[in-house]
Design a protein around this motif. Structure first.
Motif, PDB file in Angstrom:
ATOM      1  N   ILE A 135      39.395  43.578  43.243  1.00 28.78           N
ATOM      2  CA  ILE A 135      40.894  43.968  43.791  1.00 28.78           C
ATOM      3  C   ILE A 135      41.315  45.116  42.852  1.00 28.78           C
ATOM      4  CG2 ILE A 135      41.254  41.898  44.486  1.00 28.78           C
ATOM      5  CD1 ILE A 135      42.332  40.728  42.278  1.00 28.78           C
ATOM      6  N   ASN A 136      40.595  45.761  42.384  1.00 38.63           N
ATOM      7  CA  ASN A 136      41.250  47.085  41.886  1.00 38.63           C
ATOM      8  C   ASN A 136      41.496  48.067  42.898  1.00 38.63           C
ATOM      9  OD1 ASN A 136      41.206  46.537  39.023  1.00 38.63           O
ATOM     10  ND2 ASN A 136      39.401  47.685  38.662  1.00 38.63           N
ATOM     11  N   GLY A 137      42.523  48.929  42.515  1.00 36.71           N
ATOM     12  CA  GLY A 137      42.987  49.841  43.587  1.00 36.71           C
ATOM     13  C   GLY A 137      43.958  49.680  44.691  1.00 36.71           C
ATOM     14  N   TYR A 138      44.554  48.385  44.772  1.00 40.31           N
ATOM     15  CA  TYR A 138      45.453  47.822  45.637  1.00 40.31           C
ATOM     16  C   TYR A 138      46.759  48.270  44.930  1.00 40.31           C
ATOM     17  CZ  TYR A 138      41.555  46.190  48.317  1.00 40.31           C
ATOM     18  OH  TYR A 138      40.352  46.040  49.082  1.00 40.31           O
ATOM     19  N   ASP A 139      47.931  48.350  45.944  1.00 39.46           N
ATOM     20  CA  ASP A 139      49.093  48.499  45.346  1.00 39.46           C
ATOM     21  C   ASP A 139      49.665  47.152  45.345  1.00 39.46           C
ATOM     22  OD1 ASP A 139      49.306  51.582  45.278  1.00 39.46           O
ATOM     23  OD2 ASP A 139      48.795  51.199  47.653  1.00 39.46           O
ATOM     24  N   LEU A 140      49.256  46.171  46.257  1.00 43.79           N
ATOM     25  CA  LEU A 140      49.844  44.941  46.072  1.00 43.79           C
ATOM     26  C   LEU A 140      49.025  44.036  46.841  1.00 43.79           C
ATOM     27  CD1 LEU A 140      51.472  43.932  49.059  1.00 43.79           C
ATOM     28  CD2 LEU A 140      53.020  45.961  48.409  1.00 43.79           C
ATOM     29  N   VAL A 141      49.171  42.757  46.700  1.00 47.47           N
ATOM     30  CA  VAL A 141      48.280  41.751  47.248  1.00 47.47           C
ATOM     31  C   VAL A 141      49.344  40.736  47.869  1.00 47.47           C
ATOM     32  CG1 VAL A 141      46.671  39.759  46.729  1.00 47.47           C
ATOM     33  CG2 VAL A 141      46.514  41.971  45.552  1.00 47.47           C
ATOM     34  N   VAL A 142      48.743  40.348  49.158  1.00 49.09           N
ATOM     35  CA  VAL A 142      49.543  39.223  49.734  1.00 49.09           C
ATOM     36  C   VAL A 142      48.626  38.081  50.048  1.00 49.09           C
ATOM     37  CG1 VAL A 142      50.899  38.555  51.896  1.00 49.09           C
ATOM     38  CG2 VAL A 142      50.998  41.017  51.084  1.00 49.09           C
ATOM     39  N   SER A 143      49.256  36.854  49.514  1.00 46.21           N
ATOM     40  CA  SER A 143      48.308  35.693  49.837  1.00 46.21           C
ATOM     41  C   SER A 143      49.140  34.584  50.754  1.00 46.21           C
ATOM     42  CB  SER A 143      48.130  35.035  48.501  1.00 46.21           C
ATOM     43  OG  SER A 143      47.699  33.496  48.588  1.00 46.21           O
ATOM     44  N   TYR A 144      48.468  34.486  51.729  1.00 44.95           N
ATOM     45  CA  TYR A 144      49.072  33.664  52.848  1.00 44.95           C
ATOM     46  C   TYR A 144      47.941  32.654  53.576  1.00 44.95           C
ATOM     47  CZ  TYR A 144      51.620  32.146  57.064  1.00 44.95           C
ATOM     48  OH  TYR A 144      52.291  31.586  58.173  1.00 44.95           O
ATOM     49  N   GLY A 145      48.050  31.557  53.294  1.00 41.86           N
ATOM     50  CA  GLY A 145      46.904  30.508  53.628  1.00 41.86           C
ATOM     51  C   GLY A 145      45.664  30.436  52.993  1.00 41.86           C
ATOM     52  N   TYR A 146      45.776  31.034  51.665  1.00 41.68           N
ATOM     53  CA  TYR A 146      44.613  31.388  50.663  1.00 41.68           C
ATOM     54  C   TYR A 146      44.370  30.093  50.052  1.00 41.68           C
ATOM     55  CZ  TYR A 146      41.741  33.621  47.542  1.00 41.68           C
ATOM     56  OH  TYR A 146      40.423  34.072  46.712  1.00 41.68           O
ATOM     57  N   ARG A 147      42.894  29.326  50.018  1.00 37.81           N
ATOM     58  CA  ARG A 147      42.686  28.134  49.790  1.00 37.81           C
ATOM     59  C   ARG A 147      41.923  28.235  48.278  1.00 37.81           C
ATOM     60  NH1 ARG A 147      45.778  25.417  53.214  1.00 37.81           N
ATOM     61  NH2 ARG A 147      45.248  26.092  55.346  1.00 37.81           N
ATOM     62  N   HIS A 148      42.206  29.159  47.779  1.00 34.33           N
ATOM     63  CA  HIS A 148      41.459  29.590  46.192  1.00 34.33           C
ATOM     64  C   HIS A 148      42.628  29.810  45.157  1.00 34.33           C
ATOM     65  CE1 HIS A 148      37.811  29.093  48.408  1.00 34.33           C
ATOM     66  NE2 HIS A 148      38.215  30.267  49.151  1.00 34.33           N
ATOM     67  N   ILE A 149      42.344  29.548  43.906  1.00 34.75           N
ATOM     68  CA  ILE A 149      42.932  29.781  42.807  1.00 34.75           C
ATOM     69  C   ILE A 149      43.022  30.931  42.248  1.00 34.75           C
ATOM     70  CG2 ILE A 149      43.984  29.291  40.514  1.00 34.75           C
ATOM     71  CD1 ILE A 149      45.104  27.186  42.747  1.00 34.75           C
ATOM     72  N   ILE A 150      43.774  31.874  41.990  1.00 33.83           N
ATOM     73  CA  ILE A 150      43.572  33.339  41.352  1.00 33.83           C
ATOM     74  C   ILE A 150      43.694  33.136  39.874  1.00 33.83           C
ATOM     75  CG2 ILE A 150      44.328  35.700  41.132  1.00 33.83           C
ATOM     76  CD1 ILE A 150      45.533  35.594  43.918  1.00 33.83           C
ATOM     77  N   SER A 151      42.823  33.338  39.133  1.00 28.49           N
ATOM     78  CA  SER A 151      42.530  32.815  37.746  1.00 28.49           C
ATOM     79  C   SER A 151      43.714  33.772  36.873  1.00 28.49           C
ATOM     80  CB  SER A 151      41.330  33.217  37.040  1.00 28.49           C
ATOM     81  OG  SER A 151      41.095  34.668  37.267  1.00 28.49           O
ATOM     82  N   ALA A 152      44.140  33.073  35.865  1.00 30.55           N
ATOM     83  CA  ALA A 152      45.190  33.988  34.811  1.00 30.55           C
ATOM     84  C   ALA A 152      44.666  35.074  34.441  1.00 30.55           C
ATOM     85  CB  ALA A 152      45.377  33.056  33.865  1.00 30.55           C
ATOM     86  N   ASP A 153      43.242  35.163  34.008  1.00 29.95           N
ATOM     87  CA  ASP A 153      42.601  36.640  33.598  1.00 29.95           C
ATOM     88  C   ASP A 153      42.648  37.496  34.825  1.00 29.95           C
ATOM     89  OD1 ASP A 153      42.036  35.336  31.110  1.00 29.95           O
ATOM     90  OD2 ASP A 153      39.857  34.914  31.704  1.00 29.95           O
ATOM     91  N   MET A 154      42.518  37.094  35.796  1.00 26.62           N
ATOM     92  CA  MET A 154      42.624  37.974  36.999  1.00 26.62           C
ATOM     93  C   MET A 154      43.774  38.592  37.394  1.00 26.62           C
ATOM     94  SD  MET A 154      40.693  39.420  39.641  1.00 26.62           S
ATOM     95  CE  MET A 154      39.121  38.414  40.067  1.00 26.62           C
ATOM     96  N   ILE A 155      44.917  37.733  37.519  1.00 26.58           N
ATOM     97  CA  ILE A 155      46.401  38.180  37.439  1.00 26.58           C
ATOM     98  C   ILE A 155      46.664  39.206  36.228  1.00 26.58           C
ATOM     99  CG2 ILE A 155      48.648  37.220  37.537  1.00 26.58           C
ATOM    100  CD1 ILE A 155      47.686  34.514  38.553  1.00 26.58           C
ATOM    101  N   LYS A 156      46.313  38.917  35.039  1.00 24.93           N
ATOM    102  CA  LYS A 156      46.916  39.756  33.974  1.00 24.93           C
ATOM    103  C   LYS A 156      46.153  41.143  33.949  1.00 24.93           C
ATOM    104  CE  LYS A 156      47.451  35.774  30.876  1.00 24.93           C
ATOM    105  NZ  LYS A 156      46.944  35.347  29.525  1.00 24.93           N
ATOM    106  N   SER A 157      44.864  41.281  34.561  1.00 25.29           N
ATOM    107  CA  SER A 157      44.171  42.340  34.868  1.00 25.29           C
ATOM    108  C   SER A 157      44.672  43.339  35.669  1.00 25.29           C
ATOM    109  CB  SER A 157      42.534  42.147  34.973  1.00 25.29           C
ATOM    110  OG  SER A 157      42.436  41.487  33.919  1.00 25.29           O
ATOM    111  N   LEU A 158      45.438  42.750  36.800  1.00 30.23           N
ATOM    112  CA  LEU A 158      45.957  43.422  37.956  1.00 30.23           C
ATOM    113  C   LEU A 158      47.036  44.444  37.659  1.00 30.23           C
ATOM    114  CD1 LEU A 158      45.980  40.727  40.827  1.00 30.23           C
ATOM    115  CD2 LEU A 158      44.676  42.781  40.804  1.00 30.23           C
TER     116      LEU A 158
END
Length: 205
Positions: free
Chosen positions: A50-73
């Motif tokens: 998910i590198n290179g995106y200006d923003l992410v939209v989560s709607y109806g997403y059934r998975h957890i985004i990890s803390a490490d992933m969030i911090k790295s964005l």
């Protein structure tokens, strides 16, 4: 990851997690705003995914985004939730708002390392019509309102004019396993079902 369109010099490069373009009108609204949109409903498990995106939209997403992933964005992640946060974080908010007699509403918030605990960008109470007498009808009404709220606010999101405020109060949280086994199902009449559950109690055996 699936690219949904190709635009030269897009206003924003967006990753959309969860529902696809047949399940929500939000994706088409982003494309109509001259955004480049990629989509997946699968687990994102690598920073390079998910590198290179200006923003992410989560709607109806059934998975957890990890803390490490969030911090790295290097971009914000907006989650769309059919609850008036901080009430009814987690699973089945439409059921628990009626059973717990807490406010019904919709919220767009930033994703942090908790479950539906991130700062609130925009939210609204939802008042149902008399015809919305089953859980499935109120579920559809909540999602319709949530999509309209996002589309009405999307210009501020795309221009960076949005603000986020910390959630206040303890609220409530429910796991998927909290849904009682004696719940009659989403097509049940809400008033009748709540009365029945008040008499029987919530059963898990």
């Amino acid at each position: 990851m699936r690219a949904l369109n190709t635009i030269k010099n897009p206003k924003k490069n967006i990753l959309f997690l969860g529902y696809d373009e047949t399940q929500t009108k939000i994706i088409d609204s982003l494309i109509n705003k001259e955004c480049q949109v990629a989509h997946t409903a699968e687990i994102i498990n690598g920073i390079n995914t998910i590198n290179g995106y200006d923003l992410v939209v989560s709607y109806g997403y059934r998975h957890i985004i990890s803390a490490d992933m969030i911090k790295s964005l290097a971009c914000p992640i907006f989650n769309l939730h059919i609850a008036y946060l901080p009430y009814n974080r987690g699973a089945h908010p439409n059921f628990w708002s009626f059973y717990d007699n807490t406010p019904s509403g919709v919220t767009i918030h930033l994703v942090d390392d908790g479950i539906d605990t991130g700062p609130i960008v925009v939210q609204e109470y939802v008042n149902f019509s008399e015809d919305d007498d089953t859980f499935i009808k109120t579920y559809k009404a909540l999602n319709a309102r949530l999509e309209d709220v996002f589309i009405g606010y999307v210009d501020k999101i795309l221009t960076g004019e949005w603000e986020a405020k910390k959630q206040r109060g303890l609220g409530s949280h429910h796991y998927a396993s909290d849904l009682p086994q004696n719940f009659a199902g989403w097509h049940a009449n809400i008033d009748d079902e709540i009365k029945k559950l008040d008499i029987e109690g919530l059963r898990y055996e």
